[in-house]
Design an enzyme around this catalytic site. Structure first.
Site, PDB file in Angstrom:
ATOM      1  CB  CYS A 105     -19.916 -15.692 -43.607  1.00  0.00           C
ATOM      2  SG  CYS A 105     -21.161 -15.276 -42.363  1.00  0.00           S
ATOM      3  CG  PHE A 106     -15.709 -12.997 -39.458  1.00  0.00           C
ATOM      4  CD1 PHE A 106     -14.453 -13.567 -39.357  1.00  0.00           C
ATOM      5  CD2 PHE A 106     -16.110 -12.090 -38.486  1.00  0.00           C
ATOM      6  CE1 PHE A 106     -13.607 -13.241 -38.310  1.00  0.00           C
ATOM      7  CE2 PHE A 106     -15.268 -11.764 -37.437  1.00  0.00           C
ATOM      8  CZ  PHE A 106     -14.015 -12.329 -37.351  1.00  0.00           C
TER       9      PHE A 106
END
Length: 366
Positions: free
Chosen positions: A96-97
């Site tokens: 994810c980020f």
């Protein structure tokens, strides 16, 4: 055998490991890594709602809302997509980020709901992006670069195509680099362009290349900007100047910016609609530089272009395009590039024909 989570970014990019990006589509659209596939935990609307909840009520409330939004059939469908990706790409990773909550939830759901153990990338997109920025800065500091310059249409891209160590910035930006350089397919997002450049340099250095040839570019290649450290360094790199006859340059521009571009549009949209879109693009490209041309010159070139497009559409005749191409070179591009050549004079280490330039670069840029 269960594979571990990883933060070996170099190995990830060099091996071209399959990447499952569970960020929201809007995040993916702003920038992604080559070959990454977006299979989000939350869509854009869900992410926005959770983000608002986080700001107003804190993390726990946001987590609870996320579980409510992604539940039932929605949750099952997303897990099914992840499991399919994992089955098709057993050597891949998810992220994810920041490599935090979303990737851990996705990883946990895959394991508990689908029985699939799939590793994640520690630090996520942000850490990988930071790593690639460092790769570019390291390459600029430690590798040799030579810039190929030349007048518009002299065949700089053709030179790059004959060299193993050429870095095709325009290819990565999907743009030919002039006011007429926009292609049918869209350009990548700025960050995706930068990521692709860094990955390319990383792979080349891993193969033992430490000297590179790039085409002389302004800061912008269409909508993609050269990374500032590279653009600044290109003002210091030695220059090899490509010489070519005016008539040859006209023919090359006719080939690349008229014939090839028309073929691209026709292939994408069909003969009639494709040609109309091509003609519109040509007129728009000329219109983009009307202020720099001046009204009188623009009107003359626009009339010549309209006549040429009409002949091309009616009978497939392309000869009339040479008139506006010749005028544009004489009145706009050549004076501009002559000025640039004069400013770069002290950095020009060689000049010659295409064959001579290719030979020089093969012998000296290694």
């Amino acid at each position: 055998m269960t594979r571990s989570n990883t933060d070996d970014f170099r190995a990830l990019f060099l091996s071209e490991a399959p990447l499952m990006d569970v960020r929201a589509p809007v995040e993916f659209g702003r920038g992604a890594f080559p070959g990454a596939v977006n299979l989000p935990l939350m869509n854009d609307i869900e992410r926005q709602k959770v983000g608002t909840c986080y700001k107003l009520k804190g993390q726990q409330a946001a987590i609870e809302l996320g579980h409510q939004l992604v539940s039932g059939k929605v949750k099952a469908q997303r897990i099914e997509q992840w499991a399919a990706f994992a089955a098709a790409n057993p050597d891949g990773y998810l992220y994810c980020f920041r490599g935090g909550l979303r990737s851990r939830i996705s990883q946990e759901w895959l394991a508990t709901e689908a029985g699939v153990s799939y590793p994640r990338i520690v630090g996520g997109y942000k850490a990988m992006r930071t790593y690639l920025i460092g790769v570019l800065e390291q390459a600029i500091a430690q590798c040799r670069f030579v810039v190929v310059g030349g007048m518009t249409g002299s065949g700089k891209t053709d030179v790059l195509g004959q060299l193993d160590n050429a870095v095709d910035l325009e290819g990565m930006a999907n743009h030919r680099g002039s006011s007429f350089g926009k292609r049918v397919a869209p350009q990548p997002a700025q960050i995706s362009f930068e990521n692709a450049l860094s990955v390319d340099l990383l792979k080349r250095q891993a193969r033992g290349q430490h000297a590179f040839v790039v085409e002389d570019e302004s800061r912008l290649i269409g909508s993609c900007a050269l990374p500032l450290p590279l653009h600044q360094a290109m003002q210091r790199f030695p220059v090899v100047w490509l010489e070519d006859a005016f008539e040859s340059r006209v023919e090359r521009i006719l080939r690349d910016y008229v014939v090839s571009l028309a073929d691209e549009f026709v292939a994408a949209y069909g003969p009639e609609q494709g040609f109309e879109a091509f003609a519109q693009r040509m007129r728009q490209s000329l219109g983009n530089i009307v202020k720099r041309l001046g009204h009188e010159r623009y009107q003359r070139l626009a009339a010549q272009m309209d006549e040429a497009l009409a002949a091309q559409q009616a009978a497939g005749v392309i000869d009339l395009h040479r008139a506006w191409i010749t005028g544009l070179l004489h009145d706009y591009y050549d004076p501009m590039y002559a000025s640039q050549r004069e400013k770069k004079g002290a950095r020009i280490v060689f000049s010659g024909t295409q064959a001579e330039v290719v030979d020089y670069l093969r012998r000296h840029c290694v």
